[in-house]
Design a protein around this motif. Structure first.
Motif, short mmCIF file in Angstrom:
data_model
loop_
_atom_site.label_atom_id
_atom_site.label_comp_id
_atom_site.label_asym_id
_atom_site.label_seq_id
_atom_site.Cartn_x
_atom_site.Cartn_y
_atom_site.Cartn_z
N ILE A 198 0.90 -1.11 0.18
CA ILE A 198 0.00 -0.01 0.14
C ILE A 198 0.72 1.21 -0.07
O ILE A 198 0.67 2.24 -0.76
N LEU A 199 1.95 1.26 0.66
CA LEU A 199 2.98 2.46 0.77
C LEU A 199 3.38 2.88 -0.55
O LEU A 199 3.38 3.96 -0.91
N ALA A 200 3.79 1.59 -1.39
CA ALA A 200 4.20 1.90 -2.82
C ALA A 200 3.21 2.34 -3.60
O ALA A 200 3.63 3.18 -4.51
N ARG A 201 1.99 1.95 -3.49
CA ARG A 201 1.00 2.64 -4.19
C ARG A 201 0.55 4.00 -4.06
O ARG A 201 0.54 4.74 -4.92
N LEU A 202 0.54 4.20 -2.68
CA LEU A 202 0.25 5.63 -2.34
C LEU A 202 1.28 6.49 -2.91
O LEU A 202 1.01 7.78 -3.31
N PRO A 213 27.16 -7.59 -5.31
CA PRO A 213 26.06 -6.80 -6.01
C PRO A 213 24.87 -7.72 -5.57
O PRO A 213 24.63 -8.88 -5.61
N VAL A 214 23.71 -6.86 -5.64
CA VAL A 214 22.36 -7.35 -5.29
C VAL A 214 21.61 -7.37 -6.67
O VAL A 214 21.51 -6.02 -7.51
N THR A 215 21.14 -8.05 -7.18
CA THR A 215 20.47 -8.04 -8.42
C THR A 215 18.85 -8.25 -8.08
O THR A 215 18.29 -9.12 -7.52
N ASP A 216 17.84 -7.33 -8.85
CA ASP A 216 16.40 -7.43 -8.65
C ASP A 216 15.98 -6.90 -9.95
O ASP A 216 16.48 -6.09 -10.66
N GLY A 217 14.81 -7.83 -10.56
CA GLY A 217 14.46 -7.63 -11.77
C GLY A 217 13.57 -6.30 -11.76
O GLY A 217 13.61 -5.98 -12.93
N ALA A 218 13.22 -5.72 -10.71
CA ALA A 218 12.72 -4.43 -10.91
C ALA A 218 13.83 -3.34 -10.63
O ALA A 218 13.26 -2.04 -11.24
N LEU A 219 14.96 -3.71 -10.77
CA LEU A 219 16.23 -2.32 -10.46
C LEU A 219 16.52 -2.33 -12.02
O LEU A 219 16.97 -3.22 -12.74
N LYS A 220 17.01 -0.88 -12.41
CA LYS A 220 17.52 -0.81 -13.72
C LYS A 220 18.90 -1.07 -13.79
O LYS A 220 19.54 -1.14 -14.63
N GLU A 221 19.68 -0.72 -12.57
CA GLU A 221 21.10 -1.00 -12.33
C GLU A 221 21.28 -1.74 -11.10
O GLU A 221 20.53 -1.87 -10.25
N GLN A 222 22.34 -2.32 -11.09
CA GLN A 222 22.84 -3.19 -9.91
C GLN A 222 23.12 -2.07 -8.69
O GLN A 222 24.06 -1.44 -8.92
N LEU A 223 22.75 -2.64 -7.60
CA LEU A 223 22.94 -1.88 -6.35
C LEU A 223 23.67 -2.93 -5.50
O LEU A 223 23.17 -4.07 -5.22
N THR A 224 24.50 -2.55 -4.77
CA THR A 224 25.00 -3.10 -3.57
C THR A 224 24.38 -3.25 -2.30
O THR A 224 23.35 -2.23 -2.25
N SER A 225 24.45 -4.27 -1.50
CA SER A 225 23.82 -4.49 -0.41
C SER A 225 23.86 -3.10 0.50
O SER A 225 22.73 -2.60 1.24
N ALA A 278 14.55 8.27 -2.70
CA ALA A 278 13.53 8.03 -1.78
C ALA A 278 12.39 7.40 -2.37
O ALA A 278 11.75 6.34 -1.97
N MET A 279 11.72 8.36 -3.33
CA MET A 279 10.65 7.92 -4.07
C MET A 279 10.67 6.63 -5.01
O MET A 279 9.91 5.91 -5.01
N TRP A 280 11.63 6.70 -5.71
CA TRP A 280 12.11 5.68 -6.51
C TRP A 280 12.36 4.39 -5.87
O TRP A 280 11.83 3.30 -6.15
N ALA A 281 13.01 4.63 -4.81
CA ALA A 281 13.07 3.17 -3.97
C ALA A 281 11.96 2.68 -3.21
O ALA A 281 11.70 1.52 -3.44
N THR A 282 10.91 3.43 -3.00
CA THR A 282 9.76 3.23 -2.54
C THR A 282 9.01 2.37 -3.50
O THR A 282 8.46 1.14 -3.44
N SER A 283 8.99 2.93 -4.83
CA SER A 283 8.29 2.36 -5.96
C SER A 283 8.94 0.95 -6.54
O SER A 283 8.33 -0.05 -6.67
N ALA A 284 10.31 0.87 -6.58
CA ALA A 284 11.28 -0.37 -7.22
C ALA A 284 11.32 -1.15 -6.18
O ALA A 284 11.47 -2.55 -6.75
N LEU A 285 11.63 -0.77 -4.96
CA LEU A 285 12.19 -1.92 -3.98
C LEU A 285 11.15 -2.68 -2.98
O LEU A 285 11.12 -3.81 -2.77
N LEU A 286 10.16 -1.69 -2.73
CA LEU A 286 9.15 -2.31 -1.92
C LEU A 286 8.25 -3.28 -2.62
O LEU A 286 7.84 -3.00 -3.93
N PRO A 287 7.64 -4.34 -2.22
CA PRO A 287 6.83 -5.43 -2.93
C PRO A 287 5.58 -4.67 -3.17
O PRO A 287 4.88 -4.11 -2.51
N LYS A 288 5.16 -5.03 -4.73
CA LYS A 288 3.94 -4.35 -4.97
C LYS A 288 2.69 -5.06 -4.27
O LYS A 288 2.82 -6.51 -4.09
N ALA A 289 1.44 -4.46 -4.00
CA ALA A 289 0.28 -5.32 -3.50
C ALA A 289 -0.24 -6.22 -4.68
O ALA A 289 -0.18 -6.04 -5.57
#
Length: 226
Positions: free
Chosen positions: A89-93, A154-166, A215-226
């Motif tokens: 819900i946080l991500a959607r809001l 490096p941490v890989t996630d399908g939702a990330l555009k670039e690799q981010l370290t932990s 912060a806004m990008w991370a909320t959308s890209a990293l938090l799980p979608k409802a």
């Protein structure tokens, strides 16, 4: 400077509690009708307005209300308060433009400080939600085994555009919570200069202009979608 604050909470008891908590602060609570009557005069300075709503309505209605407020009042800020927050819900809001999220259990000082951060352009998120998110991410199967070439795999996630370290993901968690650089440095036992370097690297990787956008990008890209 006084911030004209409009309470759009469906819960009468919550509105009364918020009015009491904000009394004497820079957040001047006013009647919604009074605010609407001033629409023409505030159209050029709507950035000093704050709207607070709760999650008493169905999620789709709350999302629509956030979208409408951000569209009708450009430059204004919208904060959502709730008894608890699901990260989906946080991500959607957040995707609809909400600028901050506060728990109804927050005390007066925390609430006022959170609203002050929002008015400064910093997103605010409940620290418990950020901690829970980070805890799950650290144990989730979507994390790849680290390559210890530099101590930070490096941490890989399908939702990330670039690799981010932990470490970068960890710092993004702090940014989502509106934590200042010096406080991040203390928490991670690093120098403030090192934190600044990390943040600049994060901004470059995700294409953000500042920490608020990150912060806004991370909320959308990293938090799980409802």
């Amino acid at each position: 400077m006084q911030v004209k604050t409009v309470l759009l909470c469906k819960s009468f008891m919550l509105r009364v509690a918020l009015e009491h908590m904000l009394a004497g602060s820079a957040f001047a609570v006013q009647n919604k009708a009074d605010d609407e009557n001033e629409q023409d005069r505030r159209s050029q300075r709507s950035g000093d307005h704050l709207f607070i709503l709760d999650t008493a309505s169905p999620l789709d209605e709350t999302l629509a209300e956030v979208t409408s407020l951000k569209s009708q009042h450009p430059g204004s800020h919208v904060v959502v308060v709730s008894d608890s927050f699901d990260e989906g819900i946080l991500a959607r809001l957040c995707a609809e433009g909400a600028d901050g999220f506060c728990l109804t259990s927050s005390n007066e000082n925390i609430l006022v400080k959170a609203l002050e951060l929002v008015m400064l352009g910093e997103g605010y998120f409940p620290s418990a939600s950020v901690r829970n998110f980070l805890d799950r991410r650290m144990t989730s199967a979507v994390w790849n085994p680290p390559n210890h070439h530099d101590g930070e795999g490096p941490v890989t996630d399908g939702a990330l555009k670039e690799q981010l370290t932990s470490r970068e993901v960890e710092i993004l968690g702090f940014l989502m919570n509106g934590t200042k650089n010096r406080d991040i440095a203390v928490s991670l036992n690093l120098s403030e200069a090192t934190i600044k370097v990390y943040i600049q690297g994060i901004l470059k990787k995700i294409g953000a202009q500042n920490r608020t956008q990150a912060a806004m990008w991370a909320t959308s890209a990293l938090l799980p979608k409802a």
